[in-house]
Enzyme design. Sequence first.
Site, PDB file in Angstrom:
ATOM      1  N   GLY A 210      40.057  39.620  44.751  1.00 56.97           N
ATOM      2  CA  GLY A 210      41.537  38.865  44.820  1.00 56.97           C
ATOM      3  C   GLY A 210      42.193  38.418  43.494  1.00 56.97           C
ATOM      4  O   GLY A 210      41.692  38.648  42.401  1.00 56.97           O
ATOM      5  N   GLU A 211      42.813  37.338  43.741  1.00 59.29           N
ATOM      6  CA  GLU A 211      43.332  36.476  42.611  1.00 59.29           C
ATOM      7  C   GLU A 211      44.373  37.329  41.624  1.00 59.29           C
ATOM      8  O   GLU A 211      45.086  36.901  40.732  1.00 59.29           O
ATOM      9  CB  GLU A 211      42.070  36.035  41.647  1.00 59.29           C
ATOM     10  CG  GLU A 211      41.114  35.141  42.183  1.00 59.29           C
ATOM     11  CD  GLU A 211      40.165  34.766  41.223  1.00 59.29           C
ATOM     12  OE1 GLU A 211      40.241  34.869  40.103  1.00 59.29           O
ATOM     13  OE2 GLU A 211      39.207  34.086  41.687  1.00 59.29           O
ATOM     14  N   GLY A 212      44.528  38.658  41.802  1.00 55.17           N
ATOM     15  CA  GLY A 212      45.253  39.640  40.876  1.00 55.17           C
ATOM     16  C   GLY A 212      44.596  40.245  40.026  1.00 55.17           C
ATOM     17  O   GLY A 212      44.735  41.146  39.046  1.00 55.17           O
TER      18      GLY A 212
END
Length: 357
Positions: free
Chosen positions: A322-324
């Site tokens: 995740g996180e981008g």
Amino acid sequence: MPLENILKEIAPTNQEIFEKAKERTSNLIMPYRAMGMLNDISEKVCAIRETLKPSINKRAVFVMAGDHGVVEEGVSAFPQQVTCEMIKAFVNDIATITVLARQNNCSTIVADVGSKCNISEKELKGSNKFIVKKVKYGTNNFTKEPAMTREEAEKSILTGFEIASEEIKSQKLDVIATGDMGIGNTTPSSAIGAVITGKSVEEMTGKGTGITSDLLQNKINVIKTGINLHKPNPDDAIDILSKVGGIEIGAIAGVILAGAYHKIPVIIDGLISTAGALIAYKLCPTVKEYMFAGHMSEEPGHKYMLEYLGLSPLLRLNMRLGEGTGAVLAMHILDAAVNIITEVATFEEAGVSKSDI
């Protein structure tokens, strides 16, 4: 700006430019459409930017943070305070997303839209921008009550839209990516995915941060409880978001709407970002024309979400952070696609003979 007005202003991409781009890529000095998906990507970027010479040099990833009441039900391997600790890591430029963003000349904007933290913008002196614009201090436990009110759900979307719009205008951004932070947020994301795609909760739900098989079964039961209790309407994005969603998921939907509104490409990340993409799509199907799927997450439900949206992942690297991170990594692919259509010559321009077949 009211959400209804935003949705009305989102226009389809430029099909005339798209056809011109397709004509050009089909006549580059190579076998017919030999670059495959890169040809498709370049044409889509041209249509979004309404030019055959698009620039995607000014870029940012929006990491939206929020906490989840459903964590009380034991759905995560990490304690909830990790949300606050990771927000600080993002701002201080020591997290995975910030390393990858820096590699891609991409600014990182961290926005606390719904965590349980009390971190002020002045408190953190890191190099990345930090915005505090809370809708509320975490969602409610959706096994007992709706995650938030309908008004809060809509506000979460508008908050994401406003944050992204301001940065798009002030930085003159050419492309944006979506990211997230929120312990437990694969649970509401899987719930949203199950409601919208019609897939079973079992198909949609994975181990998230690395829970055991027993905890996975608990997580599945928790999601089923929430869906059965609140019966979210699969045709009403706000209803779904308010009943089993998350504040940062709504904000991600708002970021995606902002990209489409301002006519720039939006690269979405994994399961959580794609849950936001599903919400944005249900509100305004046209946004699909502006979205690229950065990668295919290891979370099992992600592929069903992407199939529902009709998006093909640009990367498959067995990632599940995740996180981008997947979205920012995929910027390399968009760079390559744009460079090919803008810098490679056509047969006519190069004076190269075309195939006789």
